[in-house]
Design a protein around this motif. Structure first.
Motif, PDB file in Angstrom:
ATOM      1  N   ASN A 188       0.834  -1.200   0.000  1.00 53.06           N
ATOM      2  CA  ASN A 188       0.000   0.000   0.000  1.00 53.06           C
ATOM      3  C   ASN A 188       0.875   1.259   0.000  1.00 53.06           C
ATOM      4  O   ASN A 188       2.110   1.175   0.086  1.00 53.06           O
ATOM      5  N   ASP A 189       0.238   2.408  -0.083  1.00 47.50           N
ATOM      6  CA  ASP A 189       0.972   3.673  -0.236  1.00 47.50           C
ATOM      7  C   ASP A 189       1.933   3.919   0.925  1.00 47.50           C
ATOM      8  O   ASP A 189       3.089   4.336   0.714  1.00 47.50           O
TER       9      ASP A 189
ATOM     10  N   SER B  94       2.960  -7.790   3.947  1.00 49.10           N
ATOM     11  CA  SER B  94       1.927  -6.782   3.704  1.00 49.10           C
ATOM     12  C   SER B  94       0.547  -7.427   3.658  1.00 49.10           C
ATOM     13  O   SER B  94      -0.423  -6.893   4.223  1.00 49.10           O
TER      14      SER B  94
END
Length: 360
Positions: free
Chosen positions: A219-220, A249
């Protein structure tokens, strides 16, 4: 009784006007019409994924335009506001601008937005050198345009790599007319999920394609943490490390500490293997001595640690420079590295000295 519907007769004519033309006039009518269009009336293609590089090739193109003009007309699309939009020929238009010309020969095509995207991508994929980021965005735009045009099933990012569905996806249709395979197109499209800094590392060859694809699933926030870890370690993840990060993640367990630990694994494994070698401290010096004659200077950049890797660097070096911030922990770190350096100087490298320079 219902009458049968007659099939339309195909006369092979483009329009009704050709009914009143002879064969020669019809041929001329079907030739592309070329117009000299003012550069001031031409706009760039929105979100154009291909860069116009100011390099040696551009210099040569500018000289060619000055001497012979534009040999191959560009392709433009007329917009709703009566201005024009570049579909193909972005480099030629830039060359005309740099050559001081006011117009460019152009073929004007009546195209929808999606038709223009498909033509723009197809014409630019013929370039001899294309960055991964350019291909990534181009393929994504092409797939999305085909999806809107044809309503073909497509999921840009979630189909497992290499897995083909029973019904043909838009990516498979794109692959039919592309230099890349279905799976490779999937990989390129995944790159559009990378943060700009990571995508730039792919363009620069610092991160290979397969680890980049794995990292695109972070993710970001995780990607930003990874960028910070890359800057700190001055190294990028291998494919195996990228897979580990993706798995952590997926489990919601990836954080800066885990990223740092994964990034250090290969370095730690190498250092561990050196511990079994009785000559472990001169490992690097052996290699430096084989290439020393070819260089005026050899810089060895060390991580801020005092393990066997740093000791190898101190044994191989002639002098040491220690960049440090003027704060307590920085000064404390200098004391430790100087103590290690003095130990190396006494026992393994008497010629080692500290390069005492300051910048203000």
């Amino acid at each position: 009784m219902a009458s049968k519907q007659r099939k339309p007769i195909d006369l092979g004519l483009d329009n009704y006007e050709e009914l009143f033309m002879n064969e020669q006039e019809r041929k001329e009518n079907r030739l592309p019409r070329i117009y000299d269009i003012p550069l001031s009336e031409i706009d760039e293609f929105p979100d154009h994924p291909f860069q116009v590089r100011m390099d040696e090739d551009m210099d040569q193109l500018v000289e060619s335009v000055k001497e012979r003009g534009v040999i191959t007309p560009v392709t433009l699309r007329r917009k709703e506001d009566d201005r024009y939009e570049t579909v193909s020929g972005h480099r030629r238009i830039k060359a005309c601008e740099l050559a001081g010309l006011e117009t460019v020969p152009a073929e004007i095509k009546e195209l929808t937005r999606d038709e223009a995207i498909l033509l723009m991508v197809d014409s630019n994929l013929q370039r001899s050198y294309i960055l991964p980021s350019e291909k990534a965005m181009a393929y994504k735009m092409r797939v999305e345009a085909l999806k809107r045009q044809q309503g073909v099933r497509t999921d840009l990012t979630s189909v497992p790599l290499g897995q083909k569905l029973e019904s043909r996806t838009t990516r498979e249709i794109v692959a039919d007319n592309s230099p890349d395979s279905y799976t490779q197109i999937q990989r390129y499209i995944r790159l559009t999920e990378l943060a700009p800094d990571l995508l730039q590392m792919v363009d620069e060859g610092k991160i290979a394609m397969r680890p980049a694809v794995e990292l695109s699933y972070l993710n970001d926030i995780e990607q930003q943490d990874l960028i910070a870890a890359i800057d700190e370690a001055d190294a990028t993840p291998s494919h195996a490390q990228a897979i580990k990060m993706r798995n952590f993640s997926k489990e919601g367990k990836l954080n800066p500490e885990v990223i740092e630990s994964i990034m250090m694994e290969e370095i730690d494994a190498f250092a561990l293997s050196l511990k079994e070698d009785p000559n472990r401290h001169i490992y690097l010096r052996r290699y430096v001595n084989t290439v020393r004659q070819y260089f005026d200077y050899i810089l060895i950049d060390c991580s801020p640690s005092l393990g066997v890797m740093t000791q190898n660097a101190l044994v191989a070096a002639d002098s040491v420079m220690i960049p440090v911030d003027p704060e307590f922990f920085g000064a404390e770190g200098v004391e430790q590295i100087v103590a290690t350096m003095n130990d190396v100087q006494r026992n393994m490298n008497p010629a080692l000295y500290l390069d005492r320079k300051s910048t203000r």
